[in-house]
Design a protein around this motif. Structure first.
Motif, PDB file in Angstrom:
ATOM      1  N   SER A  75       0.796  -0.744  -0.163  1.00 22.33           N
ATOM      2  CA  SER A  75      -0.301   0.158   0.199  1.00 22.33           C
ATOM      3  C   SER A  75       0.778   1.076  -0.084  1.00 22.33           C
ATOM      4  CB  SER A  75      -0.969   0.320   1.322  1.00 22.33           C
ATOM      5  OG  SER A  75      -0.305   0.187   2.720  1.00 22.33           O
ATOM      6  N   PRO A  76       0.532   2.237  -0.443  1.00 22.99           N
ATOM      7  CA  PRO A  76       1.347   3.835  -0.540  1.00 22.99           C
ATOM      8  C   PRO A  76       2.206   3.512   1.043  1.00 22.99           C
ATOM      9  CG  PRO A  76      -0.818   4.132  -1.786  1.00 22.99           C
ATOM     10  CD  PRO A  76      -0.986   2.671  -0.571  1.00 22.99           C
ATOM     11  N   THR A  77       2.901   3.969   1.115  1.00 22.54           N
ATOM     12  CA  THR A  77       3.478   4.007   2.629  1.00 22.54           C
ATOM     13  C   THR A  77       4.399   5.060   2.988  1.00 22.54           C
ATOM     14  OG1 THR A  77       3.804   1.616   3.015  1.00 22.54           O
ATOM     15  CG2 THR A  77       4.743   2.665   4.654  1.00 22.54           C
ATOM     16  N   ASP A  78       4.189   6.226   3.517  1.00 18.45           N
ATOM     17  CA  ASP A  78       5.306   6.825   3.732  1.00 18.45           C
ATOM     18  C   ASP A  78       6.547   6.393   4.718  1.00 18.45           C
ATOM     19  OD1 ASP A  78       6.954   8.775   4.813  1.00 18.45           O
ATOM     20  OD2 ASP A  78       4.698  10.049   5.815  1.00 18.45           O
ATOM     21  N   VAL A 106       6.527   8.789  -0.365  1.00 15.69           N
ATOM     22  CA  VAL A 106       5.426   7.532   0.139  1.00 15.69           C
ATOM     23  C   VAL A 106       6.098   6.492  -1.536  1.00 15.69           C
ATOM     24  CG1 VAL A 106       3.677   7.388  -0.042  1.00 15.69           C
ATOM     25  CG2 VAL A 106       4.216   9.271   1.294  1.00 15.69           C
ATOM     26  N   VAL A 107       6.096   5.584  -0.816  1.00 16.70           N
ATOM     27  CA  VAL A 107       5.893   4.277  -2.029  1.00 16.70           C
ATOM     28  C   VAL A 107       5.457   3.283  -1.866  1.00 16.70           C
ATOM     29  CG1 VAL A 107       8.956   5.086  -2.158  1.00 16.70           C
ATOM     30  CG2 VAL A 107       8.194   3.127  -0.943  1.00 16.70           C
ATOM     31  N   ALA A 108       5.195   2.490  -2.948  1.00 14.13           N
ATOM     32  CA  ALA A 108       4.477   1.373  -2.613  1.00 14.13           C
ATOM     33  C   ALA A 108       5.133   0.234  -1.342  1.00 14.13           C
ATOM     34  CB  ALA A 108       3.580   0.796  -3.997  1.00 14.13           C
ATOM     35  N   HIS A 160       9.919  -6.927  -3.016  1.00 10.51           N
ATOM     36  CA  HIS A 160       9.423  -5.460  -3.491  1.00 10.51           C
ATOM     37  C   HIS A 160       9.566  -5.349  -4.350  1.00 10.51           C
ATOM     38  CE1 HIS A 160       8.691  -5.007   0.880  1.00 10.51           C
ATOM     39  NE2 HIS A 160       7.467  -3.669   0.658  1.00 10.51           N
TER      40      HIS A 160
END
Length: 442
Positions: free
Chosen positions: A301-304, A336-338, A422
């Motif tokens: 999910s989009p994660t900071d 922010v990355v997936a 990932h």
């Protein structure tokens, strides 16, 4: 179930079938070729005989100026030896002589069809009569013709025998050279299956595929041997790690039963600490098995990751301070990355823990920033470095020298599994006693 054939039996059956088919084809086409040559030879014989008959008839007419008195009995007998018959008629169609009476009885073979050819009899350019020559196609009564046909058939049979023997010899030699490395490979594989994991195969062959199979068998043996060593070492390490807290608990409980100690709060807290340590050890082992068997899944999910990196860094500041190591961070905010935040934190914890554990003096730095090639996480230390063997075998479980519980390299190995899952890239630049630079490109 599909029937399994030994290689020797399969080769023998295949070779026999191929040889039989080859011999049949050679015989069929060889006899057809012989028949063609024989037919050509017979046609030439008949053609020469027929020309001789025309010349003999013309010579008689030229000498006597008429057909009267012509007797072809002697000439017909000579022509009959080669299977030729003839009839002479004058220009008015009157028969002068014939040797074709009852000729259809002379050859009983239905495949030999009686054929007639007509020739004009010319004397000084003028037609004085007609000669009709008859013969049976592809048939001649000459002994020379029979000898020609017989020698042709014998030559074909001899050629087939020679070819079959040559192919059998070449095939046997090829089979021997091919089957020997296969037998060696099979014998080594059987030894490995019996538990003789040190067995290795060494073949002498120019076939690249044979060497690939041999290398695969040897790699399998090495992998199984390392797995067996890991299993044995794991049992030893685990029993050692578990024995201490269990022995402490046993001693405490027995002392309470014997009335030596009372079950007060401090003693119960000590027993609780040992239970917690044992539980943590088992959790670590379970985590190791989950990661090594690649049974974990990601929750992307989009994660900071800037926030996660900051929190993990703050959590390690005290540990670095206790070892009097300089710890610096350069974290760009709001990246922010997936990603799976929990797994990313695990990667960060493992890498920082390694840097802390194997750096006795100097500094450790952490950087997380955007670059041209994406988001890059860099952890640098001035520690003892990572052996090249460990770096080269991070992806090769069979060649890993660090598979014991709590051993060096496990954290890096698990971090590599999560990074690969990932789809990120891990770069390691390390020198013994000079430090390590680890770069994760996202």
């Amino acid at each position: 179930m599909r029937k399994k054939w030994p290689f020797t039996s399969l080769f023998t059956v295949s070779f026999t079938l191929i040889t039989a088919l080859t011999v049949t084809v050679f015989i069929f086409f060889g006899l057809r070729i012989i028949d063609s040559f024989f037919s050509y030879y017979v046609d030439k014989i008949h053609e020469e005989t027929q020309h001789m008959l025309v010349m003999q008839a013309a010579t008689h007419y030229k000498m006597f100026g008429a057909w009267s008195g012509y007797d072809g009995t002697e000439t017909g007998a000579v022509a009959k030896l080669s299977g030729d018959y003839f009839t002479i008629t004058d220009n008015q169609g009157n028969m002068v002589y014939t040797s074709e009476k009852d000729v259809e009885r002379c050859c009983a073979n239905p495949n030999h069809v009686y054929t007639q050819v007509k020739y004009p009899v010319l004397v000084e350019g003028k037609k004085v009569g007609k000669l009709t020559a008859g013969y049976f196609t592809n048939h001649i009564t000459s002994p020379e013709a029979d000898a020609f046909r017989g020698s042709g058939v014998s030559l074909v049979v001899l050629a087939i025998i020679c070819i079959s023997l040559s192919s059998a010899l070449v095939s046997i030699l090829f089979f021997y050279r091919l089957s020997k490395p296969i037998r060696d490979i099979a014998a080594t594989a059987k030894e490995i299956s019996k538990g003789h994991l040190q067995s290795r195969v060494s073949i002498k062959s120019n076939v690249a595929e044979m060497h690939e199979i041999a290398d695969s068998i040897n790699a399998l043996g090495s992998s199984l041997l390392n797995q067996e060593k890991f299993r044995q070492q794991l049992i030893v390490d685990l029993s050692h790690e578990l024995r201490t807290p269990l022995q402490i608990l046993l001693n405490q409980i027995e002392a309470m039963f014997d009335g030596i100690h009372k079950a007060n709060t401090s003693r119960l807290e000590a027993m609780h600490a040992e239970i917690v340590r044992t539980s943590e050890l088992l959790n670590e082992l379970e985590e190791r098995l989950i990661y090594e068997n690649d049974t974990f899944e990601l929750s992307i999910s989009p994660t900071d990751i800037s926030e996660i990196t900051m929190k993990v860094s703050l959590g390690h500041e005290g540990s670095f301070a206790q070892k009097r190591l300089e710890f610096s961070t350069d974290i760009e905010p709001g990246i922010v990355v997936a990603a799976d935040g929990v797994r990313y934190a695990q990667v960060l914890i493992n890498l920082l823990s390694n840097a802390l554990k194997y750096t006795d003096e100097g500094r450790v730095s952490l950087s997380l920033r955007h670059r041209d090639d994406g988001v890059v996480l860099v952890i640098t230390d001035t520690g003892e470095g990572i052996a090249q063997e460990i770096i080269e075998n991070i992806d090769n479980r069979a060649g890993q020298p660090f598979k014991a519980v709590n051993s060096k390299g496990v954290g890096l190995y698990i971090a590599k599994l999560i990074i690969d899952k990932h789809g990120w890239e891990l770069l390691i630049d390390s020198e013994i006693n000079a430090g390590t630079n680890i770069c994760v490109i996202m």
